[in-house]
Motif scaffolding. Structure first.
Motif, PDB file in Angstrom:
ATOM      1  N   SER A 157      -4.459  -7.203   4.914  1.00 31.95           N
ATOM      2  CA  SER A 157      -3.777  -6.511   3.815  1.00 31.95           C
ATOM      3  C   SER A 157      -4.220  -7.077   2.478  1.00 31.95           C
ATOM      4  N   ASN A 158      -3.751  -6.410   1.423  1.00 30.01           N
ATOM      5  CA  ASN A 158      -3.921  -6.980   0.091  1.00 30.01           C
ATOM      6  C   ASN A 158      -2.713  -7.869  -0.200  1.00 30.01           C
ATOM      7  N   PHE A 159      -2.645  -8.445  -1.411  1.00 31.79           N
ATOM      8  CA  PHE A 159      -1.581  -9.403  -1.717  1.00 31.79           C
ATOM      9  C   PHE A 159      -0.190  -8.788  -1.686  1.00 31.79           C
ATOM     10  N   SER A 160      -0.092  -7.467  -1.847  1.00 32.62           N
ATOM     11  CA  SER A 160       1.221  -6.827  -1.837  1.00 32.62           C
ATOM     12  C   SER A 160       1.613  -6.289  -0.461  1.00 32.62           C
ATOM     13  N   GLY A 161       0.746  -6.460   0.537  1.00 27.78           N
ATOM     14  CA  GLY A 161       1.071  -6.059   1.889  1.00 27.78           C
ATOM     15  C   GLY A 161       0.580  -4.691   2.309  1.00 27.78           C
ATOM     16  N   LYS A 162      -0.240  -4.051   1.478  1.00 16.62           N
ATOM     17  CA  LYS A 162      -0.801  -2.754   1.855  1.00 16.62           C
ATOM     18  C   LYS A 162      -1.897  -2.988   2.895  1.00 16.62           C
ATOM     19  N   PRO A 163      -1.722  -2.430   4.101  1.00 18.48           N
ATOM     20  CA  PRO A 163      -2.722  -2.652   5.161  1.00 18.48           C
ATOM     21  C   PRO A 163      -4.111  -2.175   4.755  1.00 18.48           C
ATOM     22  N   LYS A 164      -5.124  -2.955   5.180  1.00 16.14           N
ATOM     23  CA  LYS A 164      -6.517  -2.618   4.906  1.00 16.14           C
ATOM     24  C   LYS A 164      -7.265  -2.223   6.172  1.00 16.14           C
ATOM     25  N   GLY A 165      -6.568  -2.211   7.275  1.00 16.63           N
ATOM     26  CA  GLY A 165      -7.216  -1.901   8.545  1.00 16.63           C
ATOM     27  C   GLY A 165      -6.191  -1.550   9.595  1.00 16.63           C
ATOM     28  N   ASP A 166      -6.626  -1.581  10.826  1.00 13.24           N
ATOM     29  CA  ASP A 166      -5.765  -1.223  11.949  1.00 13.24           C
ATOM     30  C   ASP A 166      -4.727  -2.309  12.220  1.00 13.24           C
ATOM     31  N   TRP A 167      -3.593  -1.884  12.745  1.00 11.20           N
ATOM     32  CA  TRP A 167      -2.536  -2.801  13.160  1.00 11.20           C
ATOM     33  C   TRP A 167      -2.849  -3.340  14.549  1.00 11.20           C
TER      34      TRP A 167
END
Length: 120
Positions: free
Chosen positions: A60-70
């Protein structure tokens, strides 16, 4: 196996007793095939993991927005000598920022180390 190569943050999804999920961006390290998170004992994520150790993680980025698969995984609170090693590795990775955050979060209790084993 390295899952989150060159990433600074992951988002950790834990579940409350009422079934509602909570997503929290966290710093982490990878060591011995596990994901490790250092936090404080009186945080919500520790309470939730003690009640339900099934978690999900994603880069994720610093705010918790996912950047890939869970990825699904199992979390465990770790105690003993291993905690000092993991805290040291976290401090090495995040440097002065880890020390500053440690000062400001001290009121939330002692350090707690969480290991996460991916189900993949």
């Amino acid at each position: 196996m390295v899952i989150f190569h060159n990433e600074k943050y992951i988002v950790l999804e834990t579940v409350k007793k009422n079934g509602i999920s909570v997503k929290t961006p966290v710093w982490f390290i990878e060591e011995d095939g596990l994901i490790w998170v250092v936090t404080r004992e009186f945080t919500g994520k520790v309470k939730r993991i003690k009640n339900n150790n099934k978690v999900k993680i994603a880069a994720s980025n610093f705010s918790g927005k996912p950047k890939g698969d869970w990825l699904s995984g199992t979390a465990q609170i770790v105690e003993g000598d291993l905690t000092n090693k993991i805290i040291h590795l976290r401090n090495t990775k995040y440097g002065i920022m880890a020390k500053l955050i440690g000062i400001f979060s001290a009121k939330k209790g002692d350090y707690v180390v969480i290991s996460i084993k991916s189900d993949m």
